[in-house]
Write a protein that holds these residues in place. Structure first.
Motif, PDB file in Angstrom:
ATOM      1  N   ASP A 129     -13.138 -34.832 -28.250  1.00 43.64           N
ATOM      2  CA  ASP A 129     -12.573 -34.958 -29.598  1.00 43.64           C
ATOM      3  C   ASP A 129     -12.550 -33.638 -30.348  1.00 43.64           C
ATOM      4  OD1 ASP A 129     -12.201 -37.683 -29.211  1.00 43.64           O
ATOM      5  OD2 ASP A 129     -14.057 -38.242 -30.248  1.00 43.64           O
ATOM      6  N   LYS A 130     -13.633 -32.884 -30.290  1.00 48.32           N
ATOM      7  CA  LYS A 130     -13.720 -31.623 -31.025  1.00 48.32           C
ATOM      8  C   LYS A 130     -12.703 -30.609 -30.500  1.00 48.32           C
ATOM      9  CE  LYS A 130     -16.967 -28.010 -32.365  1.00 48.32           C
ATOM     10  NZ  LYS A 130     -18.347 -27.515 -32.260  1.00 48.32           N
ATOM     11  N   THR A 131     -12.624 -30.471 -29.184  1.00 51.28           N
ATOM     12  CA  THR A 131     -11.672 -29.534 -28.582  1.00 51.28           C
ATOM     13  C   THR A 131     -10.242 -29.955 -28.878  1.00 51.28           C
ATOM     14  OG1 THR A 131     -13.241 -29.027 -26.816  1.00 51.28           O
ATOM     15  CG2 THR A 131     -10.933 -28.460 -26.414  1.00 51.28           C
ATOM     16  N   ARG A 132      -9.963 -31.256 -28.780  1.00 49.30           N
ATOM     17  CA  ARG A 132      -8.613 -31.767 -29.053  1.00 49.30           C
ATOM     18  C   ARG A 132      -8.215 -31.501 -30.500  1.00 49.30           C
ATOM     19  NH1 ARG A 132      -9.374 -36.543 -27.338  1.00 49.30           N
ATOM     20  NH2 ARG A 132      -9.948 -37.429 -29.344  1.00 49.30           N
ATOM     21  N   THR A 133      -9.127 -31.731 -31.437  1.00 50.76           N
ATOM     22  CA  THR A 133      -8.838 -31.482 -32.853  1.00 50.76           C
ATOM     23  C   THR A 133      -8.592 -30.003 -33.107  1.00 50.76           C
ATOM     24  OG1 THR A 133     -10.141 -33.403 -33.528  1.00 50.76           O
ATOM     25  CG2 THR A 133      -9.756 -31.703 -35.201  1.00 50.76           C
ATOM     26  N   PHE A 141      -7.563 -27.808 -30.955  1.00 44.91           N
ATOM     27  CA  PHE A 141      -6.312 -27.419 -30.313  1.00 44.91           C
ATOM     28  C   PHE A 141      -5.106 -27.860 -31.142  1.00 44.91           C
ATOM     29  CE2 PHE A 141      -2.941 -27.858 -27.044  1.00 44.91           C
ATOM     30  CZ  PHE A 141      -2.873 -26.521 -26.688  1.00 44.91           C
ATOM     31  N   SER A 142      -5.136 -29.059 -31.679  1.00 47.35           N
ATOM     32  CA  SER A 142      -4.003 -29.516 -32.493  1.00 47.35           C
ATOM     33  C   SER A 142      -3.880 -28.687 -33.775  1.00 47.35           C
ATOM     34  CB  SER A 142      -4.110 -31.005 -32.813  1.00 47.35           C
ATOM     35  OG  SER A 142      -5.182 -31.269 -33.674  1.00 47.35           O
ATOM     36  N   LYS A 143      -5.002 -28.296 -34.372  1.00 46.00           N
ATOM     37  CA  LYS A 143      -4.948 -27.427 -35.553  1.00 46.00           C
ATOM     38  C   LYS A 143      -4.395 -26.053 -35.184  1.00 46.00           C
ATOM     39  CE  LYS A 143      -8.589 -29.624 -38.226  1.00 46.00           C
ATOM     40  NZ  LYS A 143      -9.935 -29.494 -38.796  1.00 46.00           N
ATOM     41  N   LYS A 158      -0.275 -24.196 -36.423  1.00 48.35           N
ATOM     42  CA  LYS A 158       0.047 -22.898 -37.024  1.00 48.35           C
ATOM     43  C   LYS A 158       1.401 -22.381 -36.539  1.00 48.35           C
ATOM     44  CE  LYS A 158      -4.647 -21.399 -36.451  1.00 48.35           C
ATOM     45  NZ  LYS A 158      -5.482 -20.302 -35.956  1.00 48.35           N
ATOM     46  N   PHE A 159       1.860 -22.877 -35.399  1.00 57.04           N
ATOM     47  CA  PHE A 159       3.059 -22.332 -34.759  1.00 57.04           C
ATOM     48  C   PHE A 159       4.215 -23.315 -34.674  1.00 57.04           C
ATOM     49  CE2 PHE A 159      -0.722 -20.374 -32.935  1.00 57.04           C
ATOM     50  CZ  PHE A 159      -0.502 -19.062 -33.290  1.00 57.04           C
ATOM     51  N   GLY A 160       3.967 -24.582 -34.937  1.00 53.78           N
ATOM     52  CA  GLY A 160       5.020 -25.574 -34.816  1.00 53.78           C
ATOM     53  C   GLY A 160       4.624 -26.845 -35.531  1.00 53.78           C
ATOM     54  N   TYR A 161       5.275 -27.928 -35.149  1.00 57.21           N
ATOM     55  CA  TYR A 161       4.937 -29.190 -35.794  1.00 57.21           C
ATOM     56  C   TYR A 161       4.837 -30.304 -34.758  1.00 57.21           C
ATOM     57  CZ  TYR A 161       9.839 -30.647 -35.584  1.00 57.21           C
ATOM     58  OH  TYR A 161      11.085 -31.001 -35.161  1.00 57.21           O
ATOM     59  N   ARG A 162       4.104 -31.336 -35.138  1.00 61.31           N
ATOM     60  CA  ARG A 162       3.805 -32.451 -34.259  1.00 61.31           C
ATOM     61  C   ARG A 162       5.022 -33.367 -34.123  1.00 61.31           C
ATOM     62  NH1 ARG A 162      -1.335 -34.572 -33.098  1.00 61.31           N
ATOM     63  NH2 ARG A 162      -2.212 -33.306 -34.763  1.00 61.31           N
ATOM     64  N   LEU A 163       5.450 -33.594 -32.877  1.00 65.68           N
ATOM     65  CA  LEU A 163       6.517 -34.548 -32.596  1.00 65.68           C
ATOM     66  C   LEU A 163       5.947 -35.934 -32.333  1.00 65.68           C
ATOM     67  CD1 LEU A 163       8.784 -32.490 -30.186  1.00 65.68           C
ATOM     68  CD2 LEU A 163       9.233 -33.041 -32.570  1.00 65.68           C
ATOM     69  N   GLN A 164       4.879 -35.970 -31.591  1.00 63.08           N
ATOM     70  CA  GLN A 164       4.141 -37.182 -31.264  1.00 63.08           C
ATOM     71  C   GLN A 164       2.667 -36.830 -31.396  1.00 63.08           C
ATOM     72  OE1 GLN A 164       5.382 -40.295 -30.243  1.00 63.08           O
ATOM     73  NE2 GLN A 164       7.379 -39.514 -30.830  1.00 63.08           N
ATOM     74  N   TYR A 165       1.791 -37.796 -31.154  1.00 64.08           N
ATOM     75  CA  TYR A 165       0.365 -37.547 -31.360  1.00 64.08           C
ATOM     76  C   TYR A 165      -0.115 -36.307 -30.609  1.00 64.08           C
ATOM     77  CZ  TYR A 165      -4.611 -38.094 -31.740  1.00 64.08           C
ATOM     78  OH  TYR A 165      -5.927 -37.850 -31.986  1.00 64.08           O
TER      79      TYR A 165
END
Length: 89
Positions: free
Chosen positions: A9-13, A15-17, A21-28
Motif C-alpha cells: 500500500d505505501k509503495t503503491r501510494t 508511486f501514484s503520487k 506530477k507528470f500526468g493524470y489518472r485514467l483508471q485506478y
C-alpha cells in the motif's frame, strides 16, 4: 501510458503520487503521461532507481509508448475527455 500493479500500500501510494506530477489518472492504476521524451526518460530512471528494488515478486509496472498511429476509443465518462492526446515516441 503507465499501468501498475503494486501490492504494498505505501509503495503503491507513493508511486501514484509520483506519477501524478507528470500526468493524470485514467483508471485506478493507469496514468497518462503527456510530456516530452526527456520527462518520460526521467520517469523511467526514477522507476528503475527507486521502485523496482521495492517490488514484491508479483508487482509490475508496464509503460506503453504509444505512436501517432494509435487510436484512442473512449466510452462512458472517458468519452467526455476532450483534451488533446499528445503522443511521445
Amino acid at each position: 501510458m503507465i499501468s501498475y500493479d503494486i501490492s504494498d500500500d505505501k509503495t503503491r501510494t507513493q508511486f501514484s503520487k509520483f506519477l501524478s506530477k507528470f500526468g493524470y489518472r485514467l483508471q485506478y492504476s493507469v496514468f497518462e503521461i503527456r510530456n516530452s521524451e526527456r520527462v518520460l526518460k526521467n520517469v523511467i530512471t526514477e522507476i528503475e532507481n527507486t521502485y523496482v528494488a521495492r517490488f514484491a515478486e508479483t508487482d509490475s509496472i508496464i509503460i506503453f509508448n504509444l505512436s501517432e498511429t494509435c487510436k484512442k476509443l473512449c466510452y462512458g465518462y472517458a468519452k467526455h475527455d476532450d483534451e488533446n492526446f499528445i503522443l511521445v515516441g
